[in-house]
Design a protein around this motif. Structure first.
Motif, PDB file in Angstrom:
ATOM      1  N   ASP A  35      38.348 -23.264 -43.986  1.00  0.00           N
ATOM      2  CA  ASP A  35      37.583 -22.135 -44.480  1.00  0.00           C
ATOM      3  C   ASP A  35      37.979 -20.872 -43.718  1.00  0.00           C
ATOM      4  OD1 ASP A  35      36.499 -22.819 -42.079  1.00  0.00           O
ATOM      5  OD2 ASP A  35      34.422 -22.875 -42.759  1.00  0.00           O
ATOM      6  N   TYR A  36      37.231 -19.810 -43.908  1.00  0.00           N
ATOM      7  CA  TYR A  36      37.588 -18.528 -43.288  1.00  0.00           C
ATOM      8  C   TYR A  36      37.590 -18.589 -41.770  1.00  0.00           C
ATOM      9  CZ  TYR A  36      32.700 -17.617 -42.217  1.00  0.00           C
ATOM     10  OH  TYR A  36      31.441 -17.678 -41.705  1.00  0.00           O
ATOM     11  N   THR A  37      36.740 -19.414 -41.163  1.00  0.00           N
ATOM     12  CA  THR A  37      36.711 -19.476 -39.703  1.00  0.00           C
ATOM     13  C   THR A  37      37.993 -20.102 -39.156  1.00  0.00           C
ATOM     14  OG1 THR A  37      35.523 -21.582 -39.734  1.00  0.00           O
ATOM     15  CG2 THR A  37      34.196 -19.574 -39.576  1.00  0.00           C
ATOM     16  N   LEU A  40      40.584 -17.282 -39.306  1.00  0.00           N
ATOM     17  CA  LEU A  40      40.311 -16.283 -38.267  1.00  0.00           C
ATOM     18  C   LEU A  40      40.679 -16.810 -36.881  1.00  0.00           C
ATOM     19  CD1 LEU A  40      36.900 -14.755 -39.407  1.00  0.00           C
ATOM     20  CD2 LEU A  40      39.102 -13.603 -39.287  1.00  0.00           C
ATOM     21  N   ASN A  41      40.316 -18.057 -36.598  1.00  0.00           N
ATOM     22  CA  ASN A  41      40.689 -18.658 -35.310  1.00  0.00           C
ATOM     23  C   ASN A  41      42.202 -18.724 -35.159  1.00  0.00           C
ATOM     24  OD1 ASN A  41      38.071 -19.054 -34.437  1.00  0.00           O
ATOM     25  ND2 ASN A  41      37.945 -21.107 -35.305  1.00  0.00           N
TER      26      ASN A  41
END
Length: 84
Positions: A35-37, A40-41
Motif C-alpha cells: 500500500d502507500y505506506t 513511502l517507506n
C-alpha cells in the motif's frame, strides 16, 4: 518513574479511562501489503541511503561553525583576493 507509572495506571484503571482491548488488531498489524505506506517507506529509505552515501563521500567540515575562524583551513574553495 516506575512507581509513578504504576500509580497513574492504577488511577486510570480505577476511573475507567483505559479503553478495552480491541480484537483483531494483531491480524491487521501483521498483514503485509503493497500500500502507500510501503512505497513511502521505500522512497524515504532510498533518500536516507543517498544522504548517507553523499555524506560519506564528501563529509562536512565542522571546524568553521564555532568560535570564529580559528582552526579553519582554506582548501582553495573560498573567495580569492583580486589581483593575487
Amino acid at each position: 518513574m516506575v512507581i509513578a507509572g504504576i500509580i497513574v495506571d492504577a488511577a486510570f484503571l480505577a476511573m475507567g479511562l483505559v479503553p478495552p482491548a480491541a480484537s483483531g488488531v494483531k491480524e491487521r498489524i501483521t498483514h503485509f501489503s503493497f500500500d502507500y505506506t510501503f512505497w513511502l517507506n521505500l522512497a524515504f529509505g532510498v533518500l536516507a541511503l543517498w544522504f548517507f552515501w553523499v555524506n560519506r563521500k564528501h563529509p562536512m567540515d565542522h571546524t568553521h561553525h564555532c568560535c570564529g575562524h580559528e582552526g579553519h583551513v582554506d582548501h582553495g574553495h573560498g573567495d580569492h583576493a583580486q589581483g593575487a
